[in-house]
Design a protein around this motif. Sequence first.
Motif, PDB file in Angstrom:
ATOM      1  N   GLY A  70      58.752   5.872  53.143  1.00  0.00           N
ATOM      2  CA  GLY A  70      57.911   4.918  52.424  1.00  0.00           C
ATOM      3  C   GLY A  70      58.675   3.774  51.790  1.00  0.00           C
ATOM      4  O   GLY A  70      58.088   2.961  51.077  1.00  0.00           O
ATOM      5  N   ASP A  71      59.979   3.690  52.009  1.00  0.00           N
ATOM      6  CA  ASP A  71      60.748   2.559  51.485  1.00  0.00           C
ATOM      7  C   ASP A  71      60.256   1.280  52.147  1.00  0.00           C
ATOM      8  O   ASP A  71      60.002   1.255  53.355  1.00  0.00           O
ATOM      9  N   SER A  72      60.112   0.220  51.352  1.00  0.00           N
ATOM     10  CA  SER A  72      59.623  -1.046  51.904  1.00  0.00           C
ATOM     11  C   SER A  72      60.451  -2.203  51.386  1.00  0.00           C
ATOM     12  O   SER A  72      61.102  -2.110  50.335  1.00  0.00           O
ATOM     13  N   VAL A  73      60.398  -3.296  52.123  1.00  0.00           N
ATOM     14  CA  VAL A  73      61.091  -4.514  51.708  1.00  0.00           C
ATOM     15  C   VAL A  73      60.543  -4.983  50.367  1.00  0.00           C
ATOM     16  O   VAL A  73      61.314  -5.329  49.457  1.00  0.00           O
ATOM     17  N   ALA A  74      59.232  -4.988  50.206  1.00  0.00           N
ATOM     18  CA  ALA A  74      58.619  -5.475  48.958  1.00  0.00           C
ATOM     19  C   ALA A  74      59.059  -4.648  47.759  1.00  0.00           C
ATOM     20  O   ALA A  74      59.349  -5.196  46.688  1.00  0.00           O
ATOM     21  N   ALA A  75      59.114  -3.329  47.913  1.00  0.00           N
ATOM     22  CA  ALA A  75      59.520  -2.467  46.796  1.00  0.00           C
ATOM     23  C   ALA A  75      60.977  -2.695  46.429  1.00  0.00           C
ATOM     24  O   ALA A  75      61.326  -2.771  45.244  1.00  0.00           O
ATOM     25  N   ILE A  76      61.836  -2.808  47.416  1.00  0.00           N
ATOM     26  CA  ILE A  76      63.261  -3.025  47.152  1.00  0.00           C
ATOM     27  C   ILE A  76      63.481  -4.407  46.550  1.00  0.00           C
ATOM     28  O   ILE A  76      64.242  -4.564  45.590  1.00  0.00           O
ATOM     29  N   ALA A  77      62.788  -5.398  47.077  1.00  0.00           N
ATOM     30  CA  ALA A  77      62.909  -6.756  46.520  1.00  0.00           C
ATOM     31  C   ALA A  77      62.478  -6.768  45.054  1.00  0.00           C
ATOM     32  O   ALA A  77      63.165  -7.336  44.199  1.00  0.00           O
ATOM     33  N   ALA A  78      61.354  -6.147  44.756  1.00  0.00           N
ATOM     34  CA  ALA A  78      60.860  -6.115  43.372  1.00  0.00           C
ATOM     35  C   ALA A  78      61.821  -5.360  42.464  1.00  0.00           C
ATOM     36  O   ALA A  78      62.035  -5.764  41.313  1.00  0.00           O
ATOM     37  N   ARG A  79      62.417  -4.288  42.958  1.00  0.00           N
ATOM     38  CA  ARG A  79      63.388  -3.523  42.157  1.00  0.00           C
ATOM     39  C   ARG A  79      64.524  -4.423  41.678  1.00  0.00           C
ATOM     40  O   ARG A  79      65.069  -4.238  40.593  1.00  0.00           O
ATOM     41  N   TRP A  80      64.886  -5.420  42.493  1.00  0.00           N
ATOM     42  CA  TRP A  80      65.990  -6.316  42.147  1.00  0.00           C
ATOM     43  C   TRP A  80      65.508  -7.651  41.590  1.00  0.00           C
ATOM     44  O   TRP A  80      66.277  -8.603  41.508  1.00  0.00           O
ATOM     45  N   GLY A  81      64.236  -7.714  41.203  1.00  0.00           N
ATOM     46  CA  GLY A  81      63.740  -8.886  40.486  1.00  0.00           C
ATOM     47  C   GLY A  81      63.157  -9.987  41.345  1.00  0.00           C
ATOM     48  O   GLY A  81      62.887 -11.078  40.846  1.00  0.00           O
ATOM     49  N   PHE A  82      62.939  -9.742  42.613  1.00  0.00           N
ATOM     50  CA  PHE A  82      62.363 -10.736  43.508  1.00  0.00           C
ATOM     51  C   PHE A  82      60.869 -10.469  43.640  1.00  0.00           C
ATOM     52  O   PHE A  82      60.459  -9.557  44.350  1.00  0.00           O
ATOM     53  N   ALA A  83      60.062 -11.262  42.954  1.00  0.00           N
ATOM     54  CA  ALA A  83      58.619 -11.027  42.903  1.00  0.00           C
ATOM     55  C   ALA A  83      57.899 -11.471  44.163  1.00  0.00           C
ATOM     56  O   ALA A  83      56.901 -10.880  44.549  1.00  0.00           O
ATOM     57  N   HIS A  84      58.389 -12.492  44.796  1.00  0.00           N
ATOM     58  CA  HIS A  84      57.694 -13.082  45.945  1.00  0.00           C
ATOM     59  C   HIS A  84      58.409 -12.655  47.231  1.00  0.00           C
ATOM     60  O   HIS A  84      59.513 -13.126  47.524  1.00  0.00           O
ATOM     61  N   PRO A  85      57.796 -11.765  48.026  1.00  0.00           N
ATOM     62  CA  PRO A  85      58.458 -11.274  49.239  1.00  0.00           C
ATOM     63  C   PRO A  85      58.867 -12.377  50.215  1.00  0.00           C
ATOM     64  O   PRO A  85      59.920 -12.287  50.847  1.00  0.00           O
ATOM     65  N   GLY A  86      58.063 -13.432  50.343  1.00  0.00           N
ATOM     66  CA  GLY A  86      58.407 -14.522  51.262  1.00  0.00           C
ATOM     67  C   GLY A  86      59.653 -15.276  50.826  1.00  0.00           C
ATOM     68  O   GLY A  86      60.509 -15.612  51.649  1.00  0.00           O
ATOM     69  N   ARG A  87      59.759 -15.547  49.537  1.00  0.00           N
ATOM     70  CA  ARG A  87      60.965 -16.224  49.027  1.00  0.00           C
ATOM     71  C   ARG A  87      62.186 -15.320  49.152  1.00  0.00           C
ATOM     72  O   ARG A  87      63.281 -15.768  49.476  1.00  0.00           O
ATOM     73  N   PHE A  88      61.969 -14.037  48.872  1.00  0.00           N
ATOM     74  CA  PHE A  88      63.060 -13.074  49.034  1.00  0.00           C
ATOM     75  C   PHE A  88      63.547 -13.081  50.479  1.00  0.00           C
ATOM     76  O   PHE A  88      64.741 -13.138  50.739  1.00  0.00           O
ATOM     77  N   ALA A  89      62.612 -13.029  51.427  1.00  0.00           N
ATOM     78  CA  ALA A  89      62.972 -13.008  52.841  1.00  0.00           C
ATOM     79  C   ALA A  89      63.752 -14.262  53.238  1.00  0.00           C
ATOM     80  O   ALA A  89      64.723 -14.188  53.993  1.00  0.00           O
ATOM     81  N   ALA A  90      63.351 -15.419  52.700  1.00  0.00           N
ATOM     82  CA  ALA A  90      64.060 -16.665  53.018  1.00  0.00           C
ATOM     83  C   ALA A  90      65.477 -16.647  52.457  1.00  0.00           C
ATOM     84  O   ALA A  90      66.435 -17.032  53.146  1.00  0.00           O
ATOM     85  N   LEU A  91      65.632 -16.215  51.211  1.00  0.00           N
ATOM     86  CA  LEU A  91      66.973 -16.110  50.613  1.00  0.00           C
ATOM     87  C   LEU A  91      67.830 -15.116  51.394  1.00  0.00           C
ATOM     88  O   LEU A  91      69.010 -15.361  51.665  1.00  0.00           O
ATOM     89  N   TYR A  92      67.222 -14.002  51.727  1.00  0.00           N
ATOM     90  CA  TYR A  92      67.924 -12.946  52.457  1.00  0.00           C
ATOM     91  C   TYR A  92      68.398 -13.456  53.818  1.00  0.00           C
ATOM     92  O   TYR A  92      69.548 -13.258  54.210  1.00  0.00           O
ATOM     93  N   ARG A  93      67.503 -14.113  54.530  1.00  0.00           N
ATOM     94  CA  ARG A  93      67.831 -14.640  55.864  1.00  0.00           C
ATOM     95  C   ARG A  93      68.973 -15.654  55.784  1.00  0.00           C
ATOM     96  O   ARG A  93      69.884 -15.643  56.613  1.00  0.00           O
ATOM     97  N   ARG A  94      68.926 -16.500  54.758  1.00  0.00           N
ATOM     98  CA  ARG A  94      69.984 -17.502  54.574  1.00  0.00           C
ATOM     99  C   ARG A  94      71.331 -16.828  54.292  1.00  0.00           C
ATOM    100  O   ARG A  94      72.365 -17.267  54.779  1.00  0.00           O
ATOM    101  N   GLU A  95      71.320 -15.760  53.520  1.00  0.00           N
ATOM    102  CA  GLU A  95      72.564 -15.080  53.140  1.00  0.00           C
ATOM    103  C   GLU A  95      73.106 -14.159  54.233  1.00  0.00           C
ATOM    104  O   GLU A  95      74.302 -14.098  54.469  1.00  0.00           O
ATOM    105  N   PHE A  96      72.207 -13.424  54.912  1.00  0.00           N
ATOM    106  CA  PHE A  96      72.652 -12.382  55.839  1.00  0.00           C
ATOM    107  C   PHE A  96      72.349 -12.675  57.309  1.00  0.00           C
ATOM    108  O   PHE A  96      72.721 -11.896  58.181  1.00  0.00           O
TER     109      PHE A  96
END
Length: 159
Positions: free
Chosen positions: A121-147
């Motif tokens: 049941g682990d999800s991208v949204a849950a992990i992103a929120a755990r680290w303070g990223f409220a908006h999954p789309g913005r998190f995904a964009a930052l993540y894609r740029r970094e990794f």
Amino acid sequence: MHSAIVGNPHALHSPLVLTQAARHLAAVTLSVFPHTTAAGPAHLAGRDAHPDTLRRAVAYLEAHADQDVTVANIAAAAHVTVRAIQLAFRRHLDTTPLGYLRRIRLHHAHADLRAADPGRGDSVAAIAARWGFAHPGRFAALYRREFGRSPSITLHSWA
């Protein structure tokens, strides 16, 4: 930010997301309504932090990435003014203290995604929120740029 929190059940339960939203609301309120707060001692504002000071600040950020951190907390940990720590990060790391913290949190989210199991049941949204990223789309964009790939690909390539 409001719609990202309301529309994301993981964000509603993340202390980091909620404190960031409260801080954002306070900043907007201060920018809209007149106030008489002072910025701090003007004679210290232009002084840059020593490399040891910057190392203390970075160590503080790395040790407290899972907590609600303000620029004032970082400056206090480094024993300098807020302005001095902002200047040091800008001059020496080409970012802001909170921008640096966001990058640390992004790397923690990356590690959590690599260790996660979507079958549990682990999800991208849950992990992103755990680290303070409220908006999954913005998190995904930052993540894609970094990794260089999407967080969902990292999550599903764990096996």
